[in-house]
Write an enzyme that holds these catalytic residues in place. Structure first.
Site, short mmCIF file in Angstrom:
data_model
loop_
_atom_site.label_atom_id
_atom_site.label_comp_id
_atom_site.label_asym_id
_atom_site.label_seq_id
_atom_site.Cartn_x
_atom_site.Cartn_y
_atom_site.Cartn_z
N LYS A 1 -0.06 5.33 8.49
CA LYS A 1 0.71 5.48 7.26
C LYS A 1 -0.22 5.55 6.06
CE LYS A 1 2.07 2.14 4.89
NZ LYS A 1 1.68 1.42 3.65
N LYS B 1 -7.30 1.60 -3.22
CA LYS B 1 -6.99 1.21 -1.84
C LYS B 1 -7.17 2.40 -0.89
CE LYS B 1 -5.55 -1.27 1.63
NZ LYS B 1 -4.26 -1.96 1.70
N THR C 1 0.88 -1.18 0.00
CA THR C 1 0.00 0.00 0.00
C THR C 1 0.91 1.22 0.00
OG1 THR C 1 -1.78 -1.13 1.16
CG2 THR C 1 -1.76 1.28 1.26
#
Length: 292
Positions: free
Chosen positions: A240, A172, A97
């Site tokens: 994050k 995502k 990701t």
């Protein structure tokens, strides 16, 4: 495709690479901690290598699953990165990701070497990786996706091409934005039920059958009620991911007020020492505030 290299054997990569080996592929692995790569090779019968470039040599398919943008750059574009060991006609798939910008950079770098590229972040967590039930969101060219899809299907229940390079990462981001709001809502609901003197389990048994039901409710309510968070997707990693979402939103002039607020709440959890706790630990934050 008969030979694959897998770069990064964390809680996700380790079982994902295992599925490829069980499917009959020759799998070559690299991990920053060599002991884990050696253990994987002993368990699954593949080979472990000293650098990403060495692992990628002779591989038809190279898959990456590491921590963040900088980690991806190091293991792909670095001096001993995977691209320096890959051959023209091979395919690079990044499951990390990461940012959409990085996906576009990798796509351009791969094209210069005659290598295909797919950005392919996943959803489903460690359990999904172990059970081969991940959802994979892909960005890239259709011919490259067509080559990658049968391989990714070994550890996924859904593999979808969302558009050109970077589209998987953007999808995502949508996934993480939605999860952030859902988990906060679930935490507030359970906290309210507790403060109201309701049986939280009975409440969930009722409302989960209606419009309030979600994956988070089904899979996290039990441990949330029990105040157990030493499992699942860590708060540090969620922050994050949300940082990537918020940065992209600023550039797109998209407004994400709830996401920004939940990101701050996760910052509070980190201050509580919960960086490694599951993201559902937002309920512990509310309980702590109530006690204060």
């Amino acid at each position: 495709m008969s030979t694959a290299a897998f770069i990064g054997l964390g809680v996700m990569g380790y079982p994902m690479a295992g599925h490829l080996a069980r499917a009959g592929l020759e799998v070559r692995v690299y991990n920053r901690t060599e002991a884990k790569a050696r253990a994987w090779a002993e368990e699954h019968g593949g080979s472990h290598h000293a650098t990403p470039a060495e692992a990628a040599q002779g591989a038809d398919l190279v898959l990456v699953c590491v921590g963040n943008d900088d980690d991806v750059r190091q293991v792909t574009l670095g001096e001993q990165g995977a691209l320096s060991g890959m051959s023209a006609g091979s395919l690079l798939v990044d499951h990390t990701t990461a940012s959409a910008d990085l996906a576009e950079q990798l796509d351009a770098a791969c094209r210069e070497h005659g290598i295909g590229f797919i950005d392919a972040p996943v959803s489903g967590g460690q359990q999904g990786a172990e059970n081969g039930m991940l959802t994979i969101m892909c960005g890239g060219a259709q011919p490259d996706f067509a080559r990658a899809e049968p391989m990714l299907a070994h550890y996924a229940r859904a593999v979808s091409l969302m558009g050109p390079a970077g589209s998987g990462q953007l999808t995502k981001m949508v996934n993480q934005i939605c999860i952030a709001g859902l988990v906060q809502g679930l935490a507030e609901g359970l906290h309210f039920a507790e403060q109201a003197g309701l049986d939280q389990q009975r409440v969930v048994d009722v409302i989960s059958k209606g419009a309030a039901g979600s994956w988070q409710m089904e899979n996290r309510h039990t441990t949330m009620i029990a105040d157990e968070y030493d499992h699942g997707f860590a708060v540090n990693w969620m922050r994050k991911d949300l940082g990537i979402c918020l940065e992209q939103a600023r550039r797109l002039q998209a407004r994400l007020p709830v996401t920004a607020l939940v990101d701050q709440f996760y910052g509070d959890v980190q201050v509580m020492g919960g960086g490694r706790w599951d993201t559902s630990s937002l309920l512990r934050r509310l309980r702590a505030l109530g006690q204060g």
